[in-house]
Design a protein around this motif. Structure first.
Motif, PDB file in Angstrom:
ATOM      1  N   ALA A  35       0.766  -1.124  -0.050  1.00  0.00           N
ATOM      2  CA  ALA A  35       0.007  -0.067  -0.028  1.00  0.00           C
ATOM      3  C   ALA A  35       1.041   1.211   0.022  1.00  0.00           C
ATOM      4  O   ALA A  35       1.677   1.457   0.712  1.00  0.00           O
ATOM      5  CB  ALA A  35      -0.975   0.065   1.118  1.00  0.00           C
ATOM      6  N   ASN A  36       0.610   2.084  -1.114  1.00  0.00           N
ATOM      7  CA  ASN A  36       1.553   3.363  -1.154  1.00  0.00           C
ATOM      8  C   ASN A  36       0.685   4.257  -1.831  1.00  0.00           C
ATOM      9  O   ASN A  36       0.033   3.892  -2.802  1.00  0.00           O
ATOM     10  CB  ASN A  36       2.895   3.025  -1.641  1.00  0.00           C
ATOM     11  CG  ASN A  36       3.842   4.214  -1.356  1.00  0.00           C
ATOM     12  OD1 ASN A  36       3.655   4.823  -0.577  1.00  0.00           O
ATOM     13  ND2 ASN A  36       4.945   4.141  -2.398  1.00  0.00           N
ATOM     14  N   PHE A  37       1.110   5.588  -1.839  1.00  0.00           N
ATOM     15  CA  PHE A  37       0.738   6.841  -2.539  1.00  0.00           C
ATOM     16  C   PHE A  37       1.654   7.974  -2.404  1.00  0.00           C
ATOM     17  O   PHE A  37       2.470   7.919  -1.337  1.00  0.00           O
ATOM     18  CB  PHE A  37      -0.909   7.100  -2.175  1.00  0.00           C
ATOM     19  CG  PHE A  37      -1.035   7.624  -0.785  1.00  0.00           C
ATOM     20  CD1 PHE A  37      -1.059   9.101  -0.523  1.00  0.00           C
ATOM     21  CD2 PHE A  37      -1.285   6.835   0.294  1.00  0.00           C
ATOM     22  CE1 PHE A  37      -1.138   9.703   0.601  1.00  0.00           C
ATOM     23  CE2 PHE A  37      -1.249   7.483   1.545  1.00  0.00           C
ATOM     24  CZ  PHE A  37      -1.151   8.762   1.640  1.00  0.00           C
ATOM     25  N   ASP A  38       1.561   8.949  -3.263  1.00  0.00           N
ATOM     26  CA  ASP A  38       2.257  10.258  -3.353  1.00  0.00           C
ATOM     27  C   ASP A  38       1.405  11.188  -3.274  1.00  0.00           C
ATOM     28  O   ASP A  38       0.206  11.393  -3.927  1.00  0.00           O
ATOM     29  CB  ASP A  38       3.262  10.064  -4.279  1.00  0.00           C
ATOM     30  CG  ASP A  38       4.290   9.080  -4.190  1.00  0.00           C
ATOM     31  OD1 ASP A  38       4.628   8.955  -3.021  1.00  0.00           O
ATOM     32  OD2 ASP A  38       4.870   8.766  -5.164  1.00  0.00           O
ATOM     33  N   VAL A  50      -5.972  18.952  -4.386  1.00  0.00           N
ATOM     34  CA  VAL A  50      -4.898  18.086  -4.216  1.00  0.00           C
ATOM     35  C   VAL A  50      -5.339  16.754  -4.964  1.00  0.00           C
ATOM     36  O   VAL A  50      -6.460  16.311  -5.007  1.00  0.00           O
ATOM     37  CB  VAL A  50      -4.572  17.557  -2.604  1.00  0.00           C
ATOM     38  CG1 VAL A  50      -3.549  16.471  -2.746  1.00  0.00           C
ATOM     39  CG2 VAL A  50      -3.963  18.926  -1.990  1.00  0.00           C
ATOM     40  N   ARG A  51      -4.240  16.216  -5.729  1.00  0.00           N
ATOM     41  CA  ARG A  51      -4.539  14.893  -6.553  1.00  0.00           C
ATOM     42  C   ARG A  51      -3.560  14.136  -6.105  1.00  0.00           C
ATOM     43  O   ARG A  51      -2.433  14.334  -6.094  1.00  0.00           O
ATOM     44  CB  ARG A  51      -4.542  15.148  -7.985  1.00  0.00           C
ATOM     45  CG  ARG A  51      -5.719  15.992  -8.928  1.00  0.00           C
ATOM     46  CD  ARG A  51      -6.923  15.216  -8.848  1.00  0.00           C
ATOM     47  NE  ARG A  51      -6.907  14.061  -9.680  1.00  0.00           N
ATOM     48  CZ  ARG A  51      -7.751  13.107  -9.979  1.00  0.00           C
ATOM     49  NH1 ARG A  51      -9.102  13.377  -9.423  1.00  0.00           N
ATOM     50  NH2 ARG A  51      -7.657  12.249 -10.871  1.00  0.00           N
ATOM     51  N   LEU A  52      -4.133  12.984  -5.797  1.00  0.00           N
ATOM     52  CA  LEU A  52      -3.168  11.767  -5.202  1.00  0.00           C
ATOM     53  C   LEU A  52      -2.897  10.722  -6.340  1.00  0.00           C
ATOM     54  O   LEU A  52      -3.610  10.618  -7.207  1.00  0.00           O
ATOM     55  CB  LEU A  52      -3.783  11.180  -3.912  1.00  0.00           C
ATOM     56  CG  LEU A  52      -4.349  12.113  -2.728  1.00  0.00           C
ATOM     57  CD1 LEU A  52      -4.922  11.006  -1.780  1.00  0.00           C
ATOM     58  CD2 LEU A  52      -3.116  12.608  -2.190  1.00  0.00           C
ATOM     59  N   VAL A 102      -3.546  11.609   5.433  1.00  0.00           N
ATOM     60  CA  VAL A 102      -4.098  10.795   4.364  1.00  0.00           C
ATOM     61  C   VAL A 102      -3.992   9.467   4.964  1.00  0.00           C
ATOM     62  O   VAL A 102      -2.650   8.937   4.860  1.00  0.00           O
ATOM     63  CB  VAL A 102      -4.143  11.166   3.117  1.00  0.00           C
ATOM     64  CG1 VAL A 102      -4.910  10.152   1.851  1.00  0.00           C
ATOM     65  CG2 VAL A 102      -4.531  12.717   2.723  1.00  0.00           C
ATOM     66  N   LYS A 103      -4.996   8.415   5.042  1.00  0.00           N
ATOM     67  CA  LYS A 103      -4.732   6.999   5.129  1.00  0.00           C
ATOM     68  C   LYS A 103      -5.204   6.048   4.139  1.00  0.00           C
ATOM     69  O   LYS A 103      -6.527   6.583   3.680  1.00  0.00           O
ATOM     70  CB  LYS A 103      -5.384   6.509   6.314  1.00  0.00           C
ATOM     71  CG  LYS A 103      -5.036   5.121   6.921  1.00  0.00           C
ATOM     72  CD  LYS A 103      -5.831   5.003   7.821  1.00  0.00           C
ATOM     73  CE  LYS A 103      -7.366   4.691   8.110  1.00  0.00           C
ATOM     74  NZ  LYS A 103      -7.869   4.033   9.345  1.00  0.00           N
ATOM     75  N   LEU A 104      -4.460   5.304   3.722  1.00  0.00           N
ATOM     76  CA  LEU A 104      -4.749   4.378   2.661  1.00  0.00           C
ATOM     77  C   LEU A 104      -4.853   2.967   3.197  1.00  0.00           C
ATOM     78  O   LEU A 104      -3.944   2.282   3.543  1.00  0.00           O
ATOM     79  CB  LEU A 104      -3.836   4.639   1.289  1.00  0.00           C
ATOM     80  CG  LEU A 104      -4.113   3.318   0.235  1.00  0.00           C
ATOM     81  CD1 LEU A 104      -5.627   3.380  -0.294  1.00  0.00           C
ATOM     82  CD2 LEU A 104      -3.200   3.534  -0.776  1.00  0.00           C
ATOM     83  N   SER A 116      -0.046   5.820   6.187  1.00  0.00           N
ATOM     84  CA  SER A 116      -0.694   6.951   6.319  1.00  0.00           C
ATOM     85  C   SER A 116       0.521   8.014   6.243  1.00  0.00           C
ATOM     86  O   SER A 116       1.621   7.819   6.489  1.00  0.00           O
ATOM     87  CB  SER A 116      -1.054   7.299   7.786  1.00  0.00           C
ATOM     88  OG  SER A 116      -2.234   6.445   8.047  1.00  0.00           O
ATOM     89  N   LYS A 117       0.132   9.069   5.298  1.00  0.00           N
ATOM     90  CA  LYS A 117       1.004  10.214   5.262  1.00  0.00           C
ATOM     91  C   LYS A 117       0.558  11.609   5.520  1.00  0.00           C
ATOM     92  O   LYS A 117      -0.704  11.671   5.371  1.00  0.00           O
ATOM     93  CB  LYS A 117       1.653  10.100   3.671  1.00  0.00           C
ATOM     94  CG  LYS A 117       2.353   8.885   3.234  1.00  0.00           C
ATOM     95  CD  LYS A 117       2.741   9.006   1.877  1.00  0.00           C
ATOM     96  CE  LYS A 117       3.742   7.750   1.650  1.00  0.00           C
ATOM     97  NZ  LYS A 117       4.328   7.801   0.138  1.00  0.00           N
TER      98      LYS A 117
END
Length: 539
Positions: A35-38, A50-52, A102-104, A116-117
């Motif tokens: 699980a990961n995002f920017d 904001v666009r993730l 933000v939690k994914l 979470s980031k």
């Protein structure tokens, strides 16, 4: 054949594994479940959209939670929703500055991976919005881009230096000096006090500009027609020949026509064709030789006198004896064209052939040319194709017209006579557009050729004492007529070139109020001008 082989392989696999024909096969994920995002790169300022970017791997479903944010759907609607089960959530709106998490949760079957980031949404620092084209003594309105907390007022403190201070959100001020000015702004947004500043450039007064040539220095000068500040004569860096009779301005170009050394019955060097037609940028740069006569085949009677540029970008010019020539104004070192037209006794229905073309103007959809001979007098009208249209009637038809200009607003023609016709002395006059009702504008004895009067350059009947006239008039008919004055003490004689005095103390640019309430006066002195034109654009 390949399809048949593939079917055999699939059947073999089914037999080998013992699977039931009705059992559904599920393709297993390979590789690590992540699980990961920017977040977007760079700094983000409130209110922020904001666009993730989802960088998860080997996941079947997703759950996003972004407390403190709202959702902007693809149709543009904004809703108070802070979670999403899409692979990539819709745009997230953060209205206020702060740090948000933000939690994914990325699921693979029953297995969940979570990340979470945090992102920091910055407060936009105040930014001064500078208006365009700031000039002295002009009202200019400033504004600022400032972050606003909901329900809170913003306090402004502006410092404009010489233009004063203000506490308004959008203050209007005036500057009195040109050059750099520092503008400072302090705001309090209800939470803290922030300050910023910027440097602006204030232009000098925007005004129309007179360009003129000078007999003594053989230079071209300009003079801004300012009303709120004192103007100064400025050399634009261009030098001329002996007789630079014609100047005109069109767009951002200045056009110069020179007659060369000889202007009247001449012999020797003065009889050669040595005139030129040139263009320049308004600041004097970009010199371009448009065309020139060839001395081996032409003589002084073919040299350019006065010029005008029409709406189609063609430059028209008169020649002493051979009428009017025309060429595209953007030409460079082009061959000298043949005359487009020349009035004569047959066309004009007059008795003799002494027709000396002088001034030229585009008026409406016609080209008007003045003649200053012994019988070729008045102003004649032609089409762009050179076809003769007719002659302006009335009293002006009986006068040798050296130079003229048309006042379209008030319905007048201003003209300078070339000889004492019809009992009128040499000087400047006004008539109606049909040539009737002549009124003296400036025919005082000081205007006349003679002791203490106007230059007697040339010979009787061929004087070139006024070679350009121009006008500045507003929509209400108010304004001034401008014309060059060369005193007999400064420029005189029938030689080629004429005799020049030690200075131009008694010469300069004169002006006349179009309302006729005051006599003609000097606008400036100390120059002996020939060609003169007004740039009608305020710059």
């Amino acid at each position: 054949m390949k399809s048949l082989k593939l079917l055999h392989i699939i059947c073999a696999i089914l037999l080998f594994t013992g699977c039931d024909r009705n059992e559904v096969l599920v393709l297993e994920h390979t590789g690590e479940h992540i699980a990961n995002f920017d977040f977007p790169e760079g700094q983000v300022y409130a209110p922020a959209k904001v666009r993730l970017t989802n960088r998860s791997r080997n996941a079947d479903s997703f759950l996003w939670e972004y407390a403190g944010g709202k959702t902007i759907y693809t149709n543009g609607d904004t809703v108070d929703v802070s979670q999403s089960d899409k692979m990539v959530p819709d745009t997230i709106l953060y209205e206020l500055p702060g740090t948000y998490t933000v939690k994914l949760v990325a699921r693979q079957g029953s297995v969940e991976k979570e990340v979470s980031k945090s992102v920091t949404i910055l407060k936009q620092q105040p930014e001064i919005i500078v208006p365009e084209n700031i000039g002295i003594f002009l009202d200019v309105t400033f504004s600022a881009r400032v972050f606003r907390f909901p329900g809170r007022d913003i306090a402004y403190e502006w410092d404009f230096g010489e233009a004063g201070t203000s506490t308004l959100p959008n203050p209007t001020v005036q500057f009195e000096t040109e050059g750099e000015h520092v503008i400072k702004l302090t705001v309090n947004d209800g939470e803290e006090t922030l300050s910023t500043e910027t440097t602006i450039w204030v232009q000098g007064e925007l005004a129309k500009t007179i360009y003129f040539t000078d007999a003594l220095t053989r230079r071209i000068y300009r003079y801004k027609l300012t009303t709120q500040t004192e103007s100064e004569v400025e050399w634009i860096g261009v030098t001329t020949g002996y007789n630079p009779f014609g100047l005109s301005v069109k767009g951002d170009k200045l056009y110069l026509s020179e007659t060369g050394l000889g202007t009247r019955f001449s012999s020797g060097d003065a009889a050669r064709a040595d005139g030129v037609l040139k263009s320049f940028n308004l600041d004097g740069t970009g010199e371009n030789l448009i065309t020139r006569p060839v001395a081996t085949s032409l003589d002084y009677r073919d040299d350019p006198w006065m010029n005008t540029v029409d709406r189609y970008g063609n430059i028209w010019w008169t020649c002493r004896n051979w009428g009017v020539r025309v060429i595209n104004a953007s030409s460079s070192e082009a061959a000298y064209p043949s005359p487009r037209f020349n009035i004569n006794a047959t066309i004009a229905g007059e008795a003799t052939t002494t027709y000396f073309a002088s001034d030229i103007k585009e008026v409406g959809n016609e080209i008007w040319v003045s003649y200053a001979g012994t019988t070729g007098k008045g102003i004649y009208k032609f089409g762009y194709d050179g076809a003769y249209i007719g002659k302006i009637g009335g009293e002006i038809a009986k006068h040798a017209v050296r130079a003229f200009v048309v006042d379209h607003v008030n319905g007048h023609i201003y003209f300078a006579t070339n000889r004492a016709d019809e009992g009128r002395a040499l000087g400047l006059y006004r008539t109606n557009l049909d040539g009737s009702g002549i009124v003296a504008v400036d025919n005082h004895w000081t205007m006349n050729i003679g002791a203490g009067g106007y230059s007697d350059q040339g010979a009787a009947g061929e004087y070139v004492y006024i070679t350009n006239i121009d006008i500045v008039v507003d929509e209400n008919g108010e304004g001034y007529l401008y014309y060059p004055y060369r005193a007999i003490s400064d420029v005189y004689g029938s030689g080629n070139p004429p005799t020049l005095g030690a200075s131009a103390a008694n010469s300069g640019i004169k002006r006349y109020n179009l309302n006729g309430t005051e006599p003609a006066t000097f606008l400036l002195k100390g120059y002996a001008p020939y060609g003169m034109a007004v740039d009608q654009v305020k710059r």
